[in-house]
Design a protein around this motif. Structure first.
Motif, mmCIF file in Angstrom:
data_model
loop_
_atom_site.group_PDB
_atom_site.id
_atom_site.type_symbol
_atom_site.label_atom_id
_atom_site.label_comp_id
_atom_site.label_asym_id
_atom_site.label_seq_id
_atom_site.Cartn_x
_atom_site.Cartn_y
_atom_site.Cartn_z
ATOM 1 N N ARG A 179 0.998 -1.407 -0.024
ATOM 2 C CA ARG A 179 -0.014 0.024 -0.063
ATOM 3 C C ARG A 179 1.097 1.017 -0.063
ATOM 4 N NH1 ARG A 179 -5.532 -0.741 0.867
ATOM 5 N NH2 ARG A 179 -6.130 -2.926 1.291
ATOM 6 N N ASP A 180 1.983 1.304 0.712
ATOM 7 C CA ASP A 180 3.022 2.435 0.569
ATOM 8 C C ASP A 180 3.618 2.390 -0.662
ATOM 9 O OD1 ASP A 180 2.555 3.019 3.108
ATOM 10 O OD2 ASP A 180 4.341 2.346 4.155
ATOM 11 N N TRP A 181 4.119 1.351 -1.438
ATOM 12 C CA TRP A 181 4.995 1.138 -2.553
ATOM 13 C C TRP A 181 3.961 1.735 -3.874
ATOM 14 C CZ3 TRP A 181 6.660 -4.656 -2.299
ATOM 15 C CH2 TRP A 181 7.395 -4.455 -1.177
ATOM 16 N N MET A 182 2.786 1.471 -3.908
ATOM 17 C CA MET A 182 1.987 1.655 -4.901
ATOM 18 C C MET A 182 1.449 3.210 -5.013
ATOM 19 S SD MET A 182 -1.861 -0.069 -3.852
ATOM 20 C CE MET A 182 -3.104 1.209 -3.738
ATOM 21 N N LYS A 183 1.667 3.826 -3.765
ATOM 22 C CA LYS A 183 1.373 5.170 -3.952
ATOM 23 C C LYS A 183 2.581 6.032 -3.916
ATOM 24 C CE LYS A 183 -0.708 4.654 0.385
ATOM 25 N NZ LYS A 183 -1.426 4.868 1.324
ATOM 26 N N ASP A 184 3.718 5.626 -3.642
ATOM 27 C CA ASP A 184 5.083 6.235 -3.848
ATOM 28 C C ASP A 184 5.615 6.700 -5.265
ATOM 29 O OD1 ASP A 184 7.564 7.180 -3.297
ATOM 30 O OD2 ASP A 184 7.819 6.125 -1.482
ATOM 31 N N THR A 185 5.586 7.808 -5.507
ATOM 32 C CA THR A 185 6.191 8.263 -6.718
ATOM 33 C C THR A 185 7.693 8.079 -6.920
ATOM 34 O OG1 THR A 185 6.317 10.540 -5.979
ATOM 35 C CG2 THR A 185 4.345 9.873 -7.339
ATOM 36 N N ARG A 186 8.229 7.716 -5.843
ATOM 37 C CA ARG A 186 9.885 7.665 -6.108
ATOM 38 C C ARG A 186 10.055 6.006 -6.321
ATOM 39 N NH1 ARG A 186 11.270 8.959 0.049
ATOM 40 N NH2 ARG A 186 9.217 7.535 0.337
ATOM 41 N N VAL A 187 8.979 5.301 -6.641
ATOM 42 C CA VAL A 187 9.115 3.823 -6.758
ATOM 43 C C VAL A 187 8.825 3.510 -8.211
ATOM 44 C CG1 VAL A 187 7.982 1.547 -6.355
ATOM 45 C CG2 VAL A 187 8.623 3.133 -4.438
ATOM 46 N N GLN A 188 9.589 2.559 -8.631
ATOM 47 C CA GLN A 188 9.387 2.123 -10.020
ATOM 48 C C GLN A 188 8.070 1.735 -10.296
ATOM 49 O OE1 GLN A 188 11.922 1.521 -12.459
ATOM 50 N NE2 GLN A 188 13.599 1.926 -11.135
ATOM 51 N N PRO A 189 7.736 2.349 -11.621
ATOM 52 C CA PRO A 189 6.083 2.353 -12.139
ATOM 53 C C PRO A 189 5.725 0.741 -12.213
ATOM 54 C CG PRO A 189 7.286 3.675 -13.650
ATOM 55 C CD PRO A 189 8.340 3.119 -12.525
ATOM 56 N N ILE A 190 6.584 -0.209 -12.423
ATOM 57 C CA ILE A 190 6.183 -1.725 -12.496
ATOM 58 C C ILE A 190 5.821 -2.153 -11.096
ATOM 59 C CG2 ILE A 190 8.714 -2.499 -12.406
ATOM 60 C CD1 ILE A 190 7.993 -4.390 -14.463
ATOM 61 N N VAL A 191 6.693 -1.802 -9.857
ATOM 62 C CA VAL A 191 6.306 -2.072 -8.779
ATOM 63 C C VAL A 191 5.181 -1.497 -8.170
ATOM 64 C CG1 VAL A 191 7.201 -2.087 -6.380
ATOM 65 C CG2 VAL A 191 8.839 -2.340 -8.301
ATOM 66 N N ARG A 192 4.867 -0.397 -8.573
ATOM 67 C CA ARG A 192 3.543 0.578 -8.230
ATOM 68 C C ARG A 192 2.211 -0.279 -8.680
ATOM 69 N NH1 ARG A 192 3.654 6.748 -9.328
ATOM 70 N NH2 ARG A 192 2.024 6.481 -7.745
ATOM 71 N N VAL A 193 2.290 -0.906 -10.016
ATOM 72 C CA VAL A 193 1.086 -1.256 -10.870
ATOM 73 C C VAL A 193 1.097 -2.569 -10.253
ATOM 74 C CG1 VAL A 193 2.283 -1.944 -12.795
ATOM 75 C CG2 VAL A 193 0.008 -1.343 -12.901
#
Length: 304
Positions: A179-193
């Motif tokens: 839930r943190d990773w998917m909202k964090d713009t510092r994180v890779q798009p592939i991990v967010r989705v």
């Protein structure tokens, strides 16, 4: 005397078939195909983390501050790949336990049909995790051999409340992280989705596992309850301790021995694990599956 889980205010046990029907409806309304939803051909940015940096095992340590930005990026890519590798390992255990539990049951029932829907979801999730690590150029991380061996025994023997509570352990804790990773713009798009897909679909799985845990735990003897508490705590220890493979540190060009030591003594990391474990600990306490020696086992891996 053990508490009656039926008397607990939250969570509650509902009709098994009603729950199955609602979860099937939810699956039909909101499920994802990772082969379509994830842009697997998109380039991997060089300046984005593999996971929210605060979730890195070294964040908050002197070693983290000494690392270059490029090393931090590399480390977090390998850490998320390691976490996903542990997820694949346990999802394969989960699938086998659920299928064994449904063996020769009434296939016309919504409960049975959702159980198989969950297995299908987990298969897609495992492939999704594997492809994510592959995109990062990371190896296929798996737990150490002793944990893999114990996992074989767990998947073959665990049943009832132990099996379903064990399923919750990995799902609940990873849910908080993602839930943190998917909202964090510092994180890779592939991990967010991929995190978003997993969070949405695992919400149904957690509902299913919580209710099954309560049903199976109802009316247990004191001795049976004590044994179940211990088994669930041991499984939790194995899962938490296996999330970060020590090889991730070497991949980032770090001194592995020092990195393992600093990660183990990282108070910030310990607090993050406690944070992610809170929903699970509350549930186990409400279900009267937390108590006695099991508390010490959870404290060893900072879940309490």
């Amino acid at each position: 005397m053990a508490r009656s889980t039926l008397a607990l205010g939250n969570p509650k046990i509902t009709d098994r078939q009603d729950t199955g029907a609602r979860l099937l409806h939810s699956s039909a309304r909101m499920s994802y195909d990772p082969t379509v939803e994830v842009d697997w051909d998109a380039p991997i940015p060089d300046d984005l983390y593999g996971l929210t940096p605060e979730w890195s095992s070294l964040y908050g340590t002197p070693m983290w501050d000494e690392m270059t930005f490029e090393q931090q990026i590399t480390l977090t890519k390998h850490e998320v790949s390691s976490i996903m590798g542990t997820g694949i390992w346990f999802e394969m255990i989960l699938q086998q336990m659920v299928i064994r539990d449904m063996y020769a049951k009434d296939a016309s029932q919504a409960h049975f049909q959702f159980a198989l829907t969950e297995v299908a979801d987990e298969c897609r999730h495992s492939v999704m995790f594997a492809r994510t690590a592959e995109k990062f150029g990371c190896p296929s991380y798996v737990p150490r051999k002793s944990v893999v061996t114990l996992g074989r025994g767990f998947k073959a023997l665990a049943s009832g409340e132990v099996a379903y509570a064990g399923i919750l352990v990995a799902e609940e804790i990873l849910d908080v992280m993602q839930r943190d990773w998917m909202k964090d713009t510092r994180v890779q798009p592939i991990v967010r989705v991929t995190s978003k897909i997993h969070v949405v679909e695992e919400a149904r799985h957690m509902r299913f596992a919580r209710e099954e845990t309560l049903r199976r735990a109802e009316g247990m003897s004191r001795g049976h309850r004590a044994a179940s508490r211990a088994c669930i705590a041991i499984a939790s220890n194995l899962i938490i301790s296996s999330m970060i493979n020590p090889a991730v540190y070497a991949a980032a060009g770090l001194d592995t021995e020092r990195a393992v030591r600093e990660a183990k003594n990282n108070r910030f990391r310990a607090e993050k694990i406690r944070e992610s474990s809170q929903p699970l600990m509350r549930f186990l306490d409400e279900a009267d599956l937390l108590g006695g020696p099991s508390r010490q086992l959870y404290k060893r891996v900072n879940m309490l």
